[in-house]
Design a protein around this motif. Structure first.
Motif, mmCIF file in Angstrom:
data_model
loop_
_atom_site.group_PDB
_atom_site.id
_atom_site.type_symbol
_atom_site.label_atom_id
_atom_site.label_comp_id
_atom_site.label_asym_id
_atom_site.label_seq_id
_atom_site.Cartn_x
_atom_site.Cartn_y
_atom_site.Cartn_z
ATOM 1 N N MET A 142 0.924 -1.122 -0.002
ATOM 2 C CA MET A 142 0.070 0.122 0.133
ATOM 3 C C MET A 142 0.848 1.223 0.019
ATOM 4 O O MET A 142 1.718 1.480 0.959
ATOM 5 N N LEU A 143 0.491 2.210 -0.933
ATOM 6 C CA LEU A 143 1.474 3.210 -0.930
ATOM 7 C C LEU A 143 0.601 4.602 -0.632
ATOM 8 O O LEU A 143 -0.559 4.681 -0.989
ATOM 9 N N VAL A 144 1.054 5.250 0.223
ATOM 10 C CA VAL A 144 0.661 6.480 0.789
ATOM 11 C C VAL A 144 1.190 7.792 0.499
ATOM 12 O O VAL A 144 2.443 7.924 0.824
ATOM 13 N N GLY A 145 0.604 8.696 -0.240
ATOM 14 C CA GLY A 145 1.177 9.888 -0.678
ATOM 15 C C GLY A 145 0.610 10.999 0.222
ATOM 16 O O GLY A 145 -0.006 10.764 1.479
ATOM 17 N N GLU A 146 0.934 12.186 -0.195
ATOM 18 C CA GLU A 146 0.383 13.394 0.693
ATOM 19 C C GLU A 146 -0.927 13.901 0.286
ATOM 20 O O GLU A 146 -1.885 13.799 0.997
ATOM 21 N N ALA A 147 -1.197 14.626 -0.950
ATOM 22 C CA ALA A 147 -2.318 15.325 -1.193
ATOM 23 C C ALA A 147 -2.359 15.447 -2.638
ATOM 24 O O ALA A 147 -1.559 15.491 -3.735
ATOM 25 N N PRO A 148 -3.889 15.413 -3.512
ATOM 26 C CA PRO A 148 -3.906 15.503 -4.852
ATOM 27 C C PRO A 148 -3.330 16.735 -5.293
ATOM 28 O O PRO A 148 -3.413 17.642 -4.875
ATOM 29 N N GLY A 149 -2.810 16.759 -6.619
ATOM 30 C CA GLY A 149 -2.396 18.054 -7.273
ATOM 31 C C GLY A 149 -3.422 18.218 -8.263
ATOM 32 O O GLY A 149 -4.364 17.700 -8.155
#
Length: 294
Positions: A142-149
């Motif tokens: 599972m990959l967790v990023g920050e916020a949508p661009g």
């Protein structure tokens, strides 16, 4: 789209309030306004009777005691103004902030529906759409990023711009993909925030806090064998630390019992290509942990 009866019942059980839809409110017939009540002035001097009121005289004696009393006329009291109606965001109804305990009982369709209708912070005013997440619901990674661009806000999917292209290349390098495949190869990707901050600014702590139950429930539903935390805000949200990424790399951490490997965000790597070698080391560490747990 309108909520189904099952979704309404489920949301009611977990304490999430739904405002009625605009169509439902328009169908109601407004009540007829109350009839006007005559206004009687305050008492005057007996020498100056109010207009329309007779004064007993010899020619016009007072009514006998057996006559029915005149009807009592009360002063008019204007009703209090009605409270303004709550704003409606969409035909399906409006959801305020969902309690964290309530979110933990939702399945995939219900969780996505609550995220799409969420208005728990100001980001709902500027978003085009929410970015829920994509991938295999039983993925090992599972990959967790920050916020949508900007591109994610347009397409409703995480990592679809240049940073997404770099991420796809990184995944292929270790035999992974976001395309349809078995759980060992297809990853699940989500962000800490489900809405784009205006101008791609950094997430506010309050925004991260409001979105945290959604991400936690996604982790609970996927039950991954490993989480790859990409970027400072993803790392701080998952690990509850203010330590820089450089000090957290190269070792395993844990989020609710799931191993976590810290690495740089692909957008950061586009601006700092020399750190791509360190990101490759992080991917290799994550792969070793997966293989050791198999």
């Amino acid at each position: 789209m309108p909520w189904t009866e099952r979704q309404r019942a489920m949301l009611g059980e977990i304490g999430i309030r739904l405002w009625p839809s605009p169509q439902a409110g328009a169908a109601e017939t407004p009540a007829a306004p109350p009839a006007a009540v005559p206004v009687v002035p305050v008492a005057r001097s007996l020498a100056q009777p109010a207009p329309g009121l007779a004064v007993p005289t010899a020619a016009n004696p007072a009514p006998s005691a057996t006559a029915p009393p005149p009807s009592v006329v009360r002063p008019r009291v204007d009703p209090a103004p009605a409270a303004p109606a709550a704003p409606l965001a969409r035909p399906g109804g409006l959801i305020q902030a969902a309690p964290a305990g309530a979110v933990s009982a939702l399945d995939w369709p219900e969780l996505q529906a609550v995220v799409e209708a969420c208005r728990a912070c100001g980001l709902c005013e500027s978003r085009r759409q929410t970015v829920f997440g994509v991938g295999h619901h039983q993925a090992h990674w599972m990959l967790v990023g920050e916020a949508p661009g900007e591109q994610e806000d347009l397409q409703g999917e995480p990592f679809v711009g240049k940073a997404g292209q770099l991420l796809d290349n990184m995944l292929r390098a270790v035999g992974l993909t976001r395309e349809q495949a078995e759980p060992a190869r297809q990853v699940y990707i989500a962000n800490v925030l489900k809405c784009r901050p205006p101008g791609n600014r950094n997430p506010d702590p309050q925004e991260v806090q409001r979105c945290e139950p959604f991400l936690q429930r996604q982790v609970e539903l996927v039950r991954p064998r490993l989480i790859l935390a990409m970027g400072r805000f993803a790392v701080q949200s998952l690990l509850k630390t203010s330590e820089p990424i450089g000090r957290l790399r190269g070792k395993s951490h844990h989020y609710h019992g799931v191993p976590v490997v810290v690495t740089y965000h692909p957008a950061y790597l586009l601006r700092n290509p020399l750190d791509k070698a360190r990101a490759w080391e992080d991917l290799c560490l994550a792969r070793e942990l997966i293989q050791a747990a198999a």
